[in-house]
Design an enzyme around this catalytic site. Sequence first.
Site, PDB file in Angstrom:
ATOM      1  N   ASP A  62      37.900  40.671  26.824  1.00  0.00           N
ATOM      2  CA  ASP A  62      36.791  40.472  27.761  1.00  0.00           C
ATOM      3  C   ASP A  62      35.561  41.280  27.351  1.00  0.00           C
ATOM      4  O   ASP A  62      35.655  42.257  26.610  1.00  0.00           O
ATOM      5  CB  ASP A  62      37.208  40.964  29.154  1.00  0.00           C
ATOM      6  N   ASP A  63      34.442  40.873  27.919  1.00  0.00           N
ATOM      7  CA  ASP A  63      33.181  41.652  27.944  1.00  0.00           C
ATOM      8  C   ASP A  63      32.382  41.655  26.644  1.00  0.00           C
ATOM      9  O   ASP A  63      31.387  42.358  26.536  1.00  0.00           O
ATOM     10  CB  ASP A  63      33.411  43.108  28.392  1.00  0.00           C
ATOM     11  N   HIS A 113      33.150  34.438  31.081  1.00  0.00           N
ATOM     12  CA  HIS A 113      33.381  35.649  31.884  1.00  0.00           C
ATOM     13  C   HIS A 113      32.168  35.884  32.798  1.00  0.00           C
ATOM     14  O   HIS A 113      31.829  37.022  33.101  1.00  0.00           O
ATOM     15  CB  HIS A 113      33.624  36.831  30.944  1.00  0.00           C
ATOM     16  N   HIS A 117      28.469  39.201  34.506  1.00  0.00           N
ATOM     17  CA  HIS A 117      29.606  40.051  34.860  1.00  0.00           C
ATOM     18  C   HIS A 117      29.530  40.555  36.298  1.00  0.00           C
ATOM     19  O   HIS A 117      29.552  41.758  36.571  1.00  0.00           O
ATOM     20  CB  HIS A 117      29.733  41.231  33.888  1.00  0.00           C
ATOM     21  N   HIS A 204      39.660  44.626  25.724  1.00  0.00           N
ATOM     22  CA  HIS A 204      38.202  44.472  25.699  1.00  0.00           C
ATOM     23  C   HIS A 204      37.697  44.726  24.279  1.00  0.00           C
ATOM     24  O   HIS A 204      37.894  45.832  23.757  1.00  0.00           O
ATOM     25  CB  HIS A 204      37.559  45.448  26.688  1.00  0.00           C
TER      26      HIS A 204
HETATM   27 NI    NI Z   1      35.015  42.142  32.360  1.00  0.00          NI
END
Ligand code: NI
Length: 258
Positions: A62-63, A113, A117, A204
Amino acid sequence: MRTFCAWAAVLLVLTGCHTAEPDLTEYASGPAEVPLEILGEMDEATREALIGEPKYVALTFDDGPRPGTTDRLLDGLLERDAAATFFVIGEQVRGNEALLRRMAAEGHQIGNHTYSHVRLLKMEKDAVVEEVHKAEVTLEAAVGKRDFWLRPPYGGIDAARAAQIRTPMVYWSVDPQDWKLLDAGKVVEAVTGCVQPGDIILLHDFYPTSVDAALEIVDRLQGAGYTFVTVEELFRIQGVEPQPGTLYARPGKVRELP
Ligand code: NI
């Protein structure tokens, strides 16, 4: 050693390892028919490789994308012939289009995502749709039209908001809290200590320590007979038809929404 194990057990409880299910693979007979008297003479790893069911697992990140960490991760995954799934933040696409095209070209799955965020639970329904749609349009511009599955930030969404989502949604079943540990060794132990076939692992690609951990996890689990596939492939392999607006912890495990 005993204190380490006790500590590791505490860590696993704290880091949201899924509750233990019986590991049926240990008893499953695979496609190969091997005479029992030969099996008895083999070491455990060889025996497992001969008679065990194939073991599949999905790494998710993620991210990102983030230059410097995501590209190093892609290099490592390519070297190891491991596929992964990237839940990308829309805001971070600009300037990183080449990284996204590389993910797509190298067989990874790209997911949504949200654009910025946000905590979807705090937003009006229209704003939720807007956040998801804006990220979709941005991703499409970079890698072309495809089905971008959604991972809500922090895994947070409720039934009313989920009803607005037109793609499947992906939670996770193994969370080592890499963002908090920031220690590759501890993240590796937390994941390899509890992973089971069919799991979806949350990491991540934003943190150098998580990239180090991910590649070590791939090495160790490949050594134990695991194959790394995308989330989409994991569903296909397990014969689960993913439903839009449904949040999955694993292909066969739907997460109840408030
Ligand atoms: Ni996230």
